[in-house]
Design a protein around this motif. Sequence first.
Motif, mmCIF file in Angstrom:
data_model
loop_
_atom_site.group_PDB
_atom_site.id
_atom_site.type_symbol
_atom_site.label_atom_id
_atom_site.label_comp_id
_atom_site.label_asym_id
_atom_site.label_seq_id
_atom_site.Cartn_x
_atom_site.Cartn_y
_atom_site.Cartn_z
ATOM 1 N N LEU A 288 0.840 -1.204 0.000
ATOM 2 C CA LEU A 288 0.000 0.000 0.000
ATOM 3 C C LEU A 288 0.873 1.251 0.000
ATOM 4 O O LEU A 288 0.565 2.232 -0.680
ATOM 5 C CB LEU A 288 -0.930 -0.002 1.218
ATOM 6 C CG LEU A 288 -1.906 -1.177 1.360
ATOM 7 C CD1 LEU A 288 -2.865 -0.926 2.515
ATOM 8 C CD2 LEU A 288 -2.669 -1.428 0.069
ATOM 9 N N PHE A 289 1.961 1.231 0.769
ATOM 10 C CA PHE A 289 2.884 2.363 0.772
ATOM 11 C C PHE A 289 3.512 2.555 -0.608
ATOM 12 O O PHE A 289 3.649 3.688 -1.090
ATOM 13 C CB PHE A 289 3.982 2.163 1.825
ATOM 14 C CG PHE A 289 3.563 2.498 3.220
ATOM 15 C CD1 PHE A 289 3.546 3.810 3.665
ATOM 16 C CD2 PHE A 289 3.165 1.503 4.099
ATOM 17 C CE1 PHE A 289 3.154 4.131 4.960
ATOM 18 C CE2 PHE A 289 2.767 1.805 5.401
ATOM 19 C CZ PHE A 289 2.763 3.118 5.825
ATOM 20 N N ARG A 290 3.877 1.466 -1.243
ATOM 21 C CA ARG A 290 4.487 1.572 -2.574
ATOM 22 C C ARG A 290 3.516 2.161 -3.587
ATOM 23 O O ARG A 290 3.894 3.008 -4.394
ATOM 24 C CB ARG A 290 4.957 0.189 -3.043
ATOM 25 C CG ARG A 290 6.190 -0.332 -2.325
ATOM 26 C CD ARG A 290 6.601 -1.664 -2.917
ATOM 27 N NE ARG A 290 7.723 -2.262 -2.217
ATOM 28 C CZ ARG A 290 8.282 -3.420 -2.568
ATOM 29 N NH1 ARG A 290 7.804 -4.103 -3.589
ATOM 30 N NH2 ARG A 290 9.308 -3.899 -1.876
ATOM 31 N N VAL A 291 2.252 1.691 -3.541
ATOM 32 C CA VAL A 291 1.249 2.231 -4.473
ATOM 33 C C VAL A 291 1.075 3.731 -4.244
ATOM 34 O O VAL A 291 1.062 4.519 -5.188
ATOM 35 C CB VAL A 291 -0.103 1.507 -4.317
ATOM 36 C CG1 VAL A 291 -1.157 2.152 -5.218
ATOM 37 C CG2 VAL A 291 0.037 0.025 -4.656
ATOM 38 N N GLY A 292 0.935 4.127 -2.982
ATOM 39 C CA GLY A 292 0.778 5.546 -2.664
ATOM 40 C C GLY A 292 1.966 6.379 -3.136
ATOM 41 O O GLY A 292 1.799 7.461 -3.704
#
Length: 469
Positions: A288-292
């Motif tokens: 999720l952090f990578r997508v954001g």
Amino acid sequence: MAKTEIGNGLDLGGSAETMTDINGSSYGSEPEENGDRQVDRYGFTGGAQQSPGDTNAEIPNHVLRERETKWLEMLNNWDKWMAKKHKKVKERCQKGIPPSLRGRAWLYLTGGKVKREQNQGKFQELDMMPGDPKWVDIIERDLHRQFPFHEMFAARGGHGQKDLFSVLKAYTLYRPDEGYCQAQAPIAALLLMHMPAEDAFWVLIQICEKYLPGYYSSGLEAIQLDGEILNALLRKVSPMAHRHLKKHKLEPILYMTEWFMCAFSRTLPWASVLRVWDTFLCEGVKILFRVGLVLLKCTLGSQEKLKACQGLYETMELLRNIQPQYMQESFLVHEIIHLQLSEKDIEKEHHAQVRRWKDSHGELHSKSPPRMHGAKAIMAAEPPNKQDLKQRPAIIVEPPLGLMEDKDVAQNAKESVISKRKLLKKTILPQEEPINPYLPPADASALLNNVSTGGSKESLSSADHDTYL
């Protein structure tokens, strides 16, 4: 009021009119009655997340069959694969789980299968209970807002909405200290698109307790902390985007709350949602952090892009309407896989942000359990019993007789005779005429009539039905 309001007045749920999609159209509005509307391969009849029907990105059938065979082998020996070949499991999740096995794979990745086996009958027990009227009322008002353009949830009072109500109500009874948060509804709805209600319930439990602990608790402290972590990581990944957000005093909680709390299920095109979830449930919250970070970098990461947003309002509009090319499945998956961000990076920043929080706000009110970074961490923390991983019903596929050698046919016939004799001894049948195992096909039913069918009830019980294979 549902527990989605935080100090700055942001309401994740709001009314149906305020829940807009990435193109500005309402997620909560009722779909128009139109029998001619096309249903895409994911079940959407319209809305921003409907697939355009581009068949170029579809996987060839022979490749899909090969992947299904590999996944069936992994699921049949899940503990061994996770212990010795986790890297290969991760690679196959990154390639995308075959649609026919996605629900079952998610159940195993999250540890929901083990949880279900260790709590036999618990969901049915909770489902029979009336529930807290306070949460029941809010859940009922939220049902029609969840993917109203999906055929499973389009009809008021339809089977999709009934299952969604059962799962969310059961959660409030299972975790009365947390109750219900509106961001859980799209999570549960997405799960129900791929698995029965009981399985969806246990996967939801695992997501809330292991992957995103504290996200849905009163005060939303965990999501605010992760917003600060995202902001700190952005400084390293895209200094220009970080400076721009800081210049206009755009707090992370204003743009990332729905992203993370709904695990991007209401933000991305559906093909991208599923690929993100395949990797998220395998590798944990770092996805999720990578997508954001990818979306922020692509949207605000260059001087040319920043010319269009000279103020806070323009920047928010840009983040609400991210360009489609940055959310496209193949581009996004490639970017998140190759972005260097590990669990250690997140934990290091988490400890730093907790210290800052205590300095400015005092002690955290929500005592959430530690976060588990993906399937391997969950299995290591709670080693499963091999019996809990056993697939029920077991599915055995034999090749057609025409494709088998004569010696294989003879061998199989011999083994069949032996197994049937053992079964007959166990059932203690009354003495009857000898059974001919080589009956012609027209009289095969005679053989079956002499064998007790009592043992088949377990594999066909409602608790173990498999509707997503």
